[in-house]
Design a protein around this motif. Structure first.
Motif, PDB file in Angstrom:
ATOM      1  N   ASN A 158      31.349  35.553  42.106  1.00 50.28           N
ATOM      2  CA  ASN A 158      32.169  34.906  43.086  1.00 50.28           C
ATOM      3  C   ASN A 158      33.319  34.032  42.475  1.00 50.28           C
ATOM      4  N   ALA A 159      32.923  33.283  41.663  1.00 56.82           N
ATOM      5  CA  ALA A 159      33.562  32.366  40.938  1.00 56.82           C
ATOM      6  C   ALA A 159      34.469  32.962  39.861  1.00 56.82           C
ATOM      7  N   MET A 160      34.245  34.189  39.315  1.00 59.34           N
ATOM      8  CA  MET A 160      35.281  34.828  38.409  1.00 59.34           C
ATOM      9  C   MET A 160      36.151  35.650  39.320  1.00 59.34           C
ATOM     10  N   LYS A 161      35.663  36.048  40.498  1.00 61.14           N
ATOM     11  CA  LYS A 161      36.774  36.875  41.419  1.00 61.14           C
ATOM     12  C   LYS A 161      37.531  36.000  42.131  1.00 61.14           C
ATOM     13  N   SER A 162      37.357  34.772  42.285  1.00 60.39           N
ATOM     14  CA  SER A 162      38.287  33.851  42.695  1.00 60.39           C
ATOM     15  C   SER A 162      39.472  33.551  41.795  1.00 60.39           C
ATOM     16  N   GLU A 216      44.261  37.959  34.708  1.00 60.57           N
ATOM     17  CA  GLU A 216      43.968  39.243  34.290  1.00 60.57           C
ATOM     18  C   GLU A 216      42.857  39.122  33.091  1.00 60.57           C
ATOM     19  N   HIS A 217      43.085  38.101  32.111  1.00 50.69           N
ATOM     20  CA  HIS A 217      42.100  37.790  31.043  1.00 50.69           C
ATOM     21  C   HIS A 217      41.334  36.538  31.168  1.00 50.69           C
ATOM     22  N   LEU A 218      39.871  36.771  31.527  1.00 53.36           N
ATOM     23  CA  LEU A 218      39.282  35.272  31.810  1.00 53.36           C
ATOM     24  C   LEU A 218      37.872  35.353  30.953  1.00 53.36           C
ATOM     25  N   HIS A 236      38.151  45.705  33.960  1.00 53.46           N
ATOM     26  CA  HIS A 236      36.496  46.008  33.640  1.00 53.46           C
ATOM     27  C   HIS A 236      35.829  45.358  34.521  1.00 53.46           C
ATOM     28  N   PHE A 237      36.345  44.489  35.470  1.00 55.22           N
ATOM     29  CA  PHE A 237      35.235  43.614  36.177  1.00 55.22           C
ATOM     30  C   PHE A 237      34.846  44.396  37.415  1.00 55.22           C
ATOM     31  N   ASP A 238      33.774  45.071  37.481  1.00 54.67           N
ATOM     32  CA  ASP A 238      33.048  45.623  38.650  1.00 54.67           C
ATOM     33  C   ASP A 238      32.067  44.650  39.272  1.00 54.67           C
ATOM     34  N   PHE A 239      32.437  44.008  40.275  1.00 53.36           N
ATOM     35  CA  PHE A 239      31.513  42.966  40.899  1.00 53.36           C
ATOM     36  C   PHE A 239      30.294  43.149  41.527  1.00 53.36           C
ATOM     37  N   GLU A 240      30.101  44.440  41.837  1.00 49.21           N
ATOM     38  CA  GLU A 240      28.991  45.058  42.859  1.00 49.21           C
ATOM     39  C   GLU A 240      27.682  45.154  41.390  1.00 49.21           C
ATOM     40  N   SER A 241      28.000  45.774  40.361  1.00 50.58           N
ATOM     41  CA  SER A 241      27.252  46.095  39.471  1.00 50.58           C
ATOM     42  C   SER A 241      27.070  44.574  38.470  1.00 50.58           C
TER      43      SER A 241
END
Length: 224
Positions: free
Chosen positions: A68-72, A79-81, A127-132
């Motif tokens: 959630n922190a990354m998604k926010s 784009e690059h975190l 490449h960020f797939d939250f669910e997995s």
């Protein structure tokens, strides 16, 4: 919304909670200094730095809170975190800058630790797939290996940085202590103070009736 597309997330709780959960009673000031030094290194990389502690984290599991922190942050146009914690004192600004360059080339970047975890995670938004991601074995010894397989599953290419020690327990702090380290630094002096008083604090914790009459020298410095 930021106009930059790369950023660093410092995902670290308050010194009080960190010390409690790591069994580092008496190490709050040392952990606070670790956090402050890590934040300074991140800012010197020349990127926006987001510090998300327990007050801003949402979710039930560690994976959910991190995801959630990354998604926010992605939602703010990043784009690059790069994600780092506060417990790898040997992490350097130059390493962060190099990791960002790899990210901007489209690679996924990991910094492994000796215990099978990571001190750095760099993921591009595509490449960020939250669910997995949130279901990975967070805080387990096979996390780094699982992250490598996860990256392949989402179509990413991995770049692995040199391994570093992370301080997850008092024993790690003892292992990190070395005569070659920074004797005059505030962080090192706080570490020495914590390690010197730790055996006494353990006796107090194990025996509430223990009569504590001891004076331990300590340079308080600026509060955090």
């Amino acid at each position: 919304m930021t106009t930059q597309t790369s950023a660093i997330l410092l995902f670290a709780r308050s010194a009080h909670l960190d010390a409690r959960d790591k069994g580092m009673c008496g190490g709050e000031r040392f952990i606070a200094e670790l956090t402050a030094q890590t934040k300074l290194k991140a800012r010197r990389a020349g990127l926006p730095v987001f510090h998300i502690d327990e007050k801003s984290q949402t979710g039930t599991t560690f994976g959910e809170r991190l995801g959630n922190a990354m998604k926010s942050i992605y939602d703010q146009g990043i784009e690059h975190l790069l994600v780092i914690g506060n417990d790898s004192p040997d992490l350097r600004t130059k390493s962060l800058q190099g990791a960002v360059e790899l990210l901007e080339e489209g690679k996924t970047v990991f910094g492994p630790t000796a215990d099978g975890g990571t001190y750095l995670i760099g993921i591009n938004r595509e490449h960020f797939d939250f669910e997995s991601f949130i279901l990975l074995p967070w805080q387990e010894k096979n996390l780094f290996e699982a992250l490598l397989y996860w990256t392949l599953s989402v179509g990413g290419r991995c770049e692995v940085l040199p391994s570093l020690l992370d301080l997850d327990a008092p024993e790690d702090c003892q292992n990190w202590r070395s005569p070659s380290r920074f004797f005059a630094s505030r962080m090192y002096q706080l570490l020495l103070s914590f390690l010197s008083v730790r055996p006494i604090l353990r006796r107090v914790w194990e025996n509430p009736d223990f009569d504590l009459h001891v004076s331990v020298p300590f340079n308080k410095g600026s509060p955090y």
